[in-house]
Design a protein around this motif. Structure first.
Motif, mmCIF file in Angstrom:
data_model
loop_
_atom_site.group_PDB
_atom_site.id
_atom_site.type_symbol
_atom_site.label_atom_id
_atom_site.label_comp_id
_atom_site.label_asym_id
_atom_site.label_seq_id
_atom_site.Cartn_x
_atom_site.Cartn_y
_atom_site.Cartn_z
ATOM 1 N N SER A 97 11.246 -23.523 42.625
ATOM 2 C CA SER A 97 12.437 -24.101 41.996
ATOM 3 C C SER A 97 13.641 -23.887 42.903
ATOM 4 O O SER A 97 13.676 -22.928 43.685
ATOM 5 N N CYS A 98 14.612 -24.759 42.771
ATOM 6 C CA CYS A 98 15.862 -24.633 43.522
ATOM 7 C C CYS A 98 16.999 -24.982 42.575
ATOM 8 O O CYS A 98 17.142 -26.140 42.167
ATOM 9 N N ALA A 99 17.787 -23.973 42.216
ATOM 10 C CA ALA A 99 18.932 -24.184 41.338
ATOM 11 C C ALA A 99 20.139 -24.573 42.173
ATOM 12 O O ALA A 99 20.521 -23.843 43.094
ATOM 13 N N GLY A 145 13.558 -41.371 41.447
ATOM 14 C CA GLY A 145 12.492 -42.361 41.346
ATOM 15 C C GLY A 145 11.716 -42.603 42.612
ATOM 16 O O GLY A 145 10.642 -43.215 42.580
ATOM 17 N N SER A 146 12.217 -42.149 43.730
ATOM 18 C CA SER A 146 11.555 -42.370 45.010
ATOM 19 C C SER A 146 11.363 -41.043 45.712
ATOM 20 O O SER A 146 12.280 -40.229 45.787
ATOM 21 N N THR A 147 10.150 -40.828 46.216
ATOM 22 C CA THR A 147 9.833 -39.578 46.891
ATOM 23 C C THR A 147 9.117 -39.857 48.207
ATOM 24 O O THR A 147 8.583 -40.949 48.427
ATOM 25 N N SER A 148 9.103 -38.843 49.063
ATOM 26 C CA SER A 148 8.428 -38.951 50.351
ATOM 27 C C SER A 148 7.839 -37.600 50.712
ATOM 28 O O SER A 148 8.395 -36.556 50.325
ATOM 29 N N TYR A 149 6.710 -37.632 51.434
ATOM 30 C CA TYR A 149 6.007 -36.396 51.773
ATOM 31 C C TYR A 149 5.548 -36.414 53.228
ATOM 32 O O TYR A 149 5.193 -37.467 53.765
ATOM 33 N N ALA A 150 5.502 -35.230 53.812
ATOM 34 C CA ALA A 150 4.866 -35.081 55.113
ATOM 35 C C ALA A 150 3.368 -35.277 54.939
ATOM 36 O O ALA A 150 2.809 -34.958 53.884
ATOM 37 N N ASP A 151 2.730 -35.792 55.963
ATOM 38 C CA ASP A 151 1.285 -36.019 55.880
ATOM 39 C C ASP A 151 0.519 -34.739 55.572
ATOM 40 O O ASP A 151 -0.520 -34.761 54.916
ATOM 41 N N SER A 152 1.039 -33.614 56.045
ATOM 42 C CA SER A 152 0.356 -32.330 55.883
ATOM 43 C C SER A 152 0.279 -31.881 54.428
ATOM 44 O O SER A 152 -0.551 -31.025 54.093
ATOM 45 N N VAL A 153 1.127 -32.429 53.562
ATOM 46 C CA VAL A 153 1.139 -31.986 52.153
ATOM 47 C C VAL A 153 0.876 -33.123 51.174
ATOM 48 O O VAL A 153 0.749 -32.878 49.966
ATOM 49 N N LYS A 154 0.777 -34.332 51.684
ATOM 50 C CA LYS A 154 0.603 -35.497 50.817
ATOM 51 C C LYS A 154 -0.664 -35.351 49.985
ATOM 52 O O LYS A 154 -1.722 -34.975 50.501
ATOM 53 N N GLY A 155 -0.538 -35.604 48.693
ATOM 54 C CA GLY A 155 -1.665 -35.482 47.778
ATOM 55 C C GLY A 155 -1.841 -34.094 47.198
ATOM 56 O O GLY A 155 -2.618 -33.902 46.256
ATOM 57 N N ARG A 156 -1.128 -33.119 47.756
ATOM 58 C CA ARG A 156 -1.240 -31.735 47.251
ATOM 59 C C ARG A 156 0.066 -31.238 46.640
ATOM 60 O O ARG A 156 0.034 -30.430 45.716
ATOM 61 N N PHE A 157 1.196 -31.685 47.170
ATOM 62 C CA PHE A 157 2.507 -31.238 46.707
ATOM 63 C C PHE A 157 3.188 -32.375 45.946
ATOM 64 O O PHE A 157 3.000 -33.551 46.264
ATOM 65 N N THR A 158 4.009 -31.986 44.961
ATOM 66 C CA THR A 158 4.789 -32.963 44.207
ATOM 67 C C THR A 158 6.216 -32.469 44.079
ATOM 68 O O THR A 158 6.455 -31.355 43.585
ATOM 69 N N ILE A 159 7.150 -33.293 44.510
ATOM 70 C CA ILE A 159 8.570 -32.965 44.382
ATOM 71 C C ILE A 159 9.118 -33.661 43.144
ATOM 72 O O ILE A 159 8.709 -34.777 42.788
ATOM 73 N N SER A 160 10.044 -32.974 42.480
ATOM 74 C CA SER A 160 10.685 -33.573 41.307
ATOM 75 C C SER A 160 12.049 -32.928 41.115
ATOM 76 O O SER A 160 12.358 -31.910 41.747
ATOM 77 N N ARG A 161 12.839 -33.540 40.253
ATOM 78 C CA ARG A 161 14.165 -32.978 39.975
ATOM 79 C C ARG A 161 14.489 -33.181 38.508
ATOM 80 O O ARG A 161 14.121 -34.194 37.906
ATOM 81 N N ASP A 162 15.211 -32.201 37.961
ATOM 82 C CA ASP A 162 15.692 -32.275 36.585
ATOM 83 C C ASP A 162 17.210 -32.356 36.665
ATOM 84 O O ASP A 162 17.872 -31.344 36.935
ATOM 85 N N ILE A 163 17.740 -33.552 36.448
ATOM 86 C CA ILE A 163 19.174 -33.756 36.575
ATOM 87 C C ILE A 163 19.940 -32.927 35.559
ATOM 88 O O ILE A 163 20.992 -32.354 35.860
ATOM 89 N N ALA A 164 19.411 -32.817 34.354
ATOM 90 C CA ALA A 164 20.101 -32.072 33.298
ATOM 91 C C ALA A 164 20.217 -30.586 33.628
ATOM 92 O O ALA A 164 21.175 -29.922 33.225
ATOM 93 N N LYS A 165 19.237 -30.074 34.374
ATOM 94 C CA LYS A 165 19.227 -28.655 34.712
ATOM 95 C C LYS A 165 19.720 -28.389 36.129
ATOM 96 O O LYS A 165 19.727 -27.236 36.580
ATOM 97 N N ASN A 166 20.096 -29.438 36.856
ATOM 98 C CA ASN A 166 20.536 -29.280 38.254
ATOM 99 C C ASN A 166 19.508 -28.488 39.067
ATOM 100 O O ASN A 166 19.861 -27.577 39.826
#
Length: 121
Positions: A21-23, A56-77
């Protein structure tokens, strides 16, 4: 004052999972893309993933694609990185970074202090 504080790192066995997480504070979180960048021991910085300001749009390095998922919660910053099927080569300090615009890969101007992820049996 922009602040980015990462958490969630630790020791995990190969094949395991972690969620970082990143606050964020001090800026309008919903107006900027965000990225995760990592640095393995003795190596340079490696960009891992990014998410557009709207989430709505994400991008991944090839080394982590399919294993990592990035997301953000705007309400929680808060920015997240869900990491699955972890490998020893994923061992690194993980940093979240604020991008300079709504789209990603435009340059990063603020960084957190990082959280250490160690993948080992």
């Amino acid at each position: 004052q922009v602040q980015l504080v990462e958490s969630g790192g630790g020791l995990v066995q190969p094949g395991g999972s972690l969620r970082l997480s990143c606050a964020a504070s001090g800026f309008t979180f919903s107006s900027y893309a965000m990225s995760w960048v990592r640095q393995a021991p003795g190596k340079g910085l490696e960009w891992v993933s990014a998410v557009h300001s709207g989430g709505g749009s994400t991008s991944y390095a090839d080394s982590v694609k399919g294993r990592f998922t990035i997301s953000r919660d705007i309400a929680k910053n808060t920015l997240y990185l869900e990491m699955n099927s972890l490998r020893p080569e994923d061992t690194a300090v993980y940093y979240c970074a604020k991008e300079m615009g709504r789209g990603y890969r435009q340059g990063m101007d603020y960084w957190g202090e990082g959280t250490l992820v160690t993948v080992s049996s």
